[in-house]
Design a protein around this motif. Structure first.
Motif, mmCIF file in Angstrom:
data_model
loop_
_atom_site.group_PDB
_atom_site.id
_atom_site.type_symbol
_atom_site.label_atom_id
_atom_site.label_comp_id
_atom_site.label_asym_id
_atom_site.label_seq_id
_atom_site.Cartn_x
_atom_site.Cartn_y
_atom_site.Cartn_z
ATOM 1 N N PRO A 498 4.219 21.775 6.089
ATOM 2 C CA PRO A 498 4.430 21.497 7.617
ATOM 3 C C PRO A 498 3.326 20.776 8.228
ATOM 4 N N SER A 499 2.005 20.868 7.813
ATOM 5 C CA SER A 499 0.899 20.511 8.583
ATOM 6 C C SER A 499 0.266 19.386 7.929
ATOM 7 N N SER A 500 0.831 18.666 7.010
ATOM 8 C CA SER A 500 0.203 17.404 6.046
ATOM 9 C C SER A 500 1.316 16.649 5.541
ATOM 10 N N GLU A 501 0.792 15.386 5.224
ATOM 11 C CA GLU A 501 1.683 14.584 4.486
ATOM 12 C C GLU A 501 1.994 14.828 2.960
ATOM 13 N N LEU A 502 3.008 14.381 2.502
ATOM 14 C CA LEU A 502 3.417 14.825 0.848
ATOM 15 C C LEU A 502 2.511 13.987 0.144
ATOM 16 N N ILE A 503 2.488 12.679 0.497
ATOM 17 C CA ILE A 503 1.812 11.734 -0.407
ATOM 18 C C ILE A 503 0.576 10.879 0.602
ATOM 19 N N ARG A 504 -0.406 10.589 0.025
ATOM 20 C CA ARG A 504 -1.480 9.968 0.674
ATOM 21 C C ARG A 504 -1.918 8.755 -0.141
ATOM 22 N N LEU A 505 -2.005 7.562 0.245
ATOM 23 C CA LEU A 505 -2.406 6.337 -0.490
ATOM 24 C C LEU A 505 -3.416 5.823 0.301
ATOM 25 N N VAL A 506 -4.772 5.621 -0.394
ATOM 26 C CA VAL A 506 -5.894 5.024 -0.028
ATOM 27 C C VAL A 506 -6.230 3.738 -0.609
ATOM 28 N N ASN A 507 -6.394 2.737 0.165
ATOM 29 C CA ASN A 507 -6.557 1.428 -0.532
ATOM 30 C C ASN A 507 -5.972 1.015 -1.962
ATOM 31 N N SER A 508 -4.664 1.572 -1.749
ATOM 32 C CA SER A 508 -3.830 1.332 -3.128
ATOM 33 C C SER A 508 -3.015 0.253 -2.970
ATOM 34 N N SER A 509 -2.552 -0.476 -3.964
ATOM 35 C CA SER A 509 -1.691 -1.525 -3.703
ATOM 36 C C SER A 509 -0.617 -1.456 -5.066
ATOM 37 N N ASP A 510 0.252 -2.496 -4.829
ATOM 38 C CA ASP A 510 1.330 -2.675 -5.796
ATOM 39 C C ASP A 510 1.786 -1.442 -6.510
ATOM 40 N N ILE A 511 2.547 -0.457 -5.617
ATOM 41 C CA ILE A 511 2.808 0.677 -5.836
ATOM 42 C C ILE A 511 4.446 0.687 -5.481
ATOM 43 N N ILE A 512 5.092 1.500 -6.336
ATOM 44 C CA ILE A 512 6.676 1.761 -5.957
ATOM 45 C C ILE A 512 7.202 3.169 -6.399
ATOM 46 N N PHE A 513 7.679 3.758 -5.360
ATOM 47 C CA PHE A 513 8.215 5.023 -5.453
ATOM 48 C C PHE A 513 9.637 5.036 -5.371
ATOM 49 N N ALA A 522 7.836 18.883 5.220
ATOM 50 C CA ALA A 522 6.525 18.191 5.368
ATOM 51 C C ALA A 522 6.274 17.432 6.720
ATOM 52 N N ALA A 523 5.325 17.405 6.993
ATOM 53 C CA ALA A 523 4.810 16.886 8.350
ATOM 54 C C ALA A 523 5.074 15.177 8.190
ATOM 55 N N VAL A 524 4.759 14.914 7.234
ATOM 56 C CA VAL A 524 4.553 13.370 6.765
ATOM 57 C C VAL A 524 5.329 13.117 5.230
ATOM 58 N N PHE A 525 5.993 12.211 5.220
ATOM 59 C CA PHE A 525 6.333 11.937 3.713
ATOM 60 C C PHE A 525 5.131 11.099 2.939
ATOM 61 N N MET A 526 4.638 10.188 3.830
ATOM 62 C CA MET A 526 3.681 9.228 3.127
ATOM 63 C C MET A 526 2.733 8.673 4.247
ATOM 64 N N LYS A 527 1.370 8.942 4.055
ATOM 65 C CA LYS A 527 0.327 8.418 4.587
ATOM 66 C C LYS A 527 -0.424 7.385 4.065
ATOM 67 N N VAL A 528 -0.547 6.320 4.574
ATOM 68 C CA VAL A 528 -1.183 5.190 3.920
ATOM 69 C C VAL A 528 -2.410 4.784 4.665
ATOM 70 N N GLU A 529 -3.482 4.915 4.169
ATOM 71 C CA GLU A 529 -5.106 4.338 4.667
ATOM 72 C C GLU A 529 -5.646 3.351 4.016
ATOM 73 N N GLY A 530 -6.396 2.399 4.710
ATOM 74 C CA GLY A 530 -7.323 1.612 4.286
ATOM 75 C C GLY A 530 -6.809 0.029 4.243
ATOM 76 N N ALA A 531 -7.836 -0.858 4.617
ATOM 77 C CA ALA A 531 -7.208 -2.400 4.519
ATOM 78 C C ALA A 531 -6.651 -2.748 3.474
ATOM 79 N N ALA A 532 -7.093 -2.356 2.239
ATOM 80 C CA ALA A 532 -6.752 -2.743 0.657
ATOM 81 C C ALA A 532 -5.483 -2.353 0.447
#
Length: 565
Positions: A498-513, A522-532
């Protein structure tokens, strides 16, 4: 033709069986090798003498009384067998005390069921193996060098009396130690160096003063139904391989203190199946060289810490490693791959060839992961717990410009102890270390930022039917991808916090779930970070997530597409 006696079918079979019994020698302990059946009325004029092919160490002066040193007598029997172009050296029932002995080409050492070959407790009874290169302690109990067609067999015991050499010090070859001040002056139980075609089967190996079994630069190795119990001294490995090819390990049971099945250097064409392992440190440990074309299947791993499957390498060429149908109970890790190409364009041993770690698969894995290592009650000395071993997870760790390639997980279910904190979850700066997994996580806050899988610098990552859950609440994401590209995740099921995301992506690309299931709130399903971060798509049952998606300011608005089914 009329003078030729006529034999019944039974008489023919008895006559033909006699040479086979003589050749088997000790295969039927207690039966004279060429004795005719009492009911046979046929003269056996051509039968070999009763001792043909069998060299009983007692015939060479061995006492087997548990008190007399039998080294010279046993070596004499081996030498005679070798001179006779091969046969069986029989160690019958009894306790045979011995120092260093050398096996030679053509020799099968058969230890009878009630026979024990006991290592001497006196250091002066041991020497380095002739022809075995020095380094990392080549003082040895039993060895063979530059030999072929060798076997050790029987239901007896080879006992190194290793407790007599316990000083409280190990060899100090762990991370960053470089062997300084280490204890090397103690015998390994068995060392084979540059040997071809040898078999070890059915024997019980125990109480080595150092490694149990070192197999160095050998080819065509069969290890069958061996039991190893090796927990009296530090660095008590089970099997330890270096630069060996065509190895087949089946039906073995290994309980040891250090690496259970270390595969260092260029080991190739190796299969391990139907074995069980337990140890304080790792089971399958890889490092350096060209570890290639290796499969491990149908194995049980229990009460094992320091990571059961550990690939920790700097400059190496590692590929085509496959692990399937493995059950792990009460482990830490449970899988760790650490890799860096180094600072010199990934050269291997100065040869200029590019280093890589690629094409590694894990399928049909079931594991329970404990919060931290627990001392084994039958190891008489305590084992320190590294900070980085706390709250461990699966770790894929590429460093710098080096990427792991084509790593897959299929039908994997891991239950973690849980207990991860918000402080761990907030960790963003993960040290760029190619060290073993507990070295990577050895900085505060201790432990990885994910409870299930942390992946950094991976190309071609695949997860299919993977399930991560925990016993008690864990405030970390289930998955963190950091600089991951070209990844497919299908059928992921994971518990959230309840306090964090389930999945975190950092500067990651070309990904399919696809077909993702959030099992608990969960607080968040997916958190995405980084310009890449870009070209990310996801769908699944996301109803238990308060928010489906959170983007940081650097991520483009069209970088991620999410659909809740």
């Amino acid at each position: 033709m009329n003078n030729t006696p006529s034999f019944s079918r039974r008489q023919w079979l008895e006559r033909l069986a006699l040479p086979a019994v003589a050749a088997a020698g000790a295969g039927l302990v207690g039966l004279p090798a060429a004795a005719a059946p009492v009911h046979s009325a046929l003269p056996i004029a051509a039968a070999p003498p009763p001792s043909a092919g069998v060299f009983n160490v007692k015939d060479y002066g061995a006492k087997g009384d548990g008190d007399t040193a039998d080294t010279l007598a046993i070596q004499a029997a081996i030498d005679a067998c070798h001179t006779a172009r091969g046969g069986v050296v029989l160690l019958p029932a009894g306790d045979f005390i011995c120092g260093t002995i050398e096996l030679k080409s053509g020799v099968t050492l058969h230890v009878a069921a009630n026979g024990r070959l006991l290592g001497s407790k006196r250091r002066e009874d041991y020497s380095a193996g002739k022809g075995v290169p020095s380094g990392n302690g080549n003082i040895v109990f039993i060895y063979a060098a530059n030999a072929d067609n060798i076997a050790i067999e029987g239901y007896g015991t080879i006992d190194g009396n290793g407790l007599a050499f316990y000083t409280g010090k190990g060899d100090n070859t762990g991370p960053g130690q470089k062997g300084v001040g280490g204890n090397f002056d103690r015998p390994h139980l068995i060392v084979f160096y540059q040997c071809t075609r040898f078999t070890v089967r059915d024997i019980f190996l125990t109480n080595s003063a150092y490694h149990c079994f070192r197999i160095l630069k050998c080819k065509h190795v069969q290890l069958q139904n061996i039991r190893i119990y090796n927990r009296v001294n530090k660095n008590n490995d089970g099997f330890h391989f270096n630069d060996t090819q065509y190895v087949h390990i089946t039906g073995c049971d290994v309980q040891c203190q250090d690496d259970a099945c270390a595969l260092f250097g260029s080991n190739q064409f190796v299969t391990v199946s139907d074995c069980s392992f337990s140890t304080r440190w790792s089971v399958f440990r890889f490092g350096g060289g060209e570890a290639q074309n290796i499969t491990v299947t149908n194995c049980l791993i229990y009460e094992t810490y320091g990571c059961p499957i550990k690939i920790s390498s700097g400059k190496a060429r590692i590929e085509n490693l496959h692990f399937s149908h493995i059950t792990m109970r009460n482990v830490t890790g449970p899988i760790g791959i650490g890799f860096t190409g180094g600072g010199d364009a990934g050269a291997v041993d100065g040869g200029g060839a590019a280093s890589f770690v690629r094409n590694i698969s894990f399928s049909n894995i079931r594991a329970t992961v404990v919060e931290k290592p627990v001392n084994h009650p039958d190891i008489h000395f305590g084992v320190n717990v590294f900070d980085g071993e706390l709250n461990s997870c699966i770790t894929l760790n590429g460093v710098g410009k080096a990427f792991l390639e084509n790593i897959s997980f299929s039908d994997v279910h891991v239950v973690y102890a849980g207990g991860g904190t918000q402080e761990q979850a907030a960790k963003r700066q993960v040290p760029e270390l190619s060290a073993e997994y507990f070295g990577v996580w050895g900085t505060k806050p201790f432990g990885p930022p994910a409870y299930g899988l942390y992946a950094r610098n991976v190309k071609g990552l695949s997860l299919h039917n993977v399930r991560f859950s925990f016993d008690k609440a864990d405030e970390r994401p289930a998955i963190v991808f950091d600089h991951v590209t070209d990844a497919t995740v299908h059928g992921l099921s994971a518990q959230g916090s309840p306090s964090s995301e389930l999945i975190r992506l950092v500067n990651s690309s070309d990904i399919i779930f696809t077909a993702v299931r959030v099992l608990t709130p969960a607080a968040v399903f997916m958190k995405v970070e980084g310009a890449a971060s870009e070209h990310i798509k996801a769908d699944g049952d996301l109803g238990r997530a308060v928010k489906p998606l959170v983007l940081d300011a650097a991520v483009g608005k069209k970088a991620v597409s999410i659909r809740s089914l």
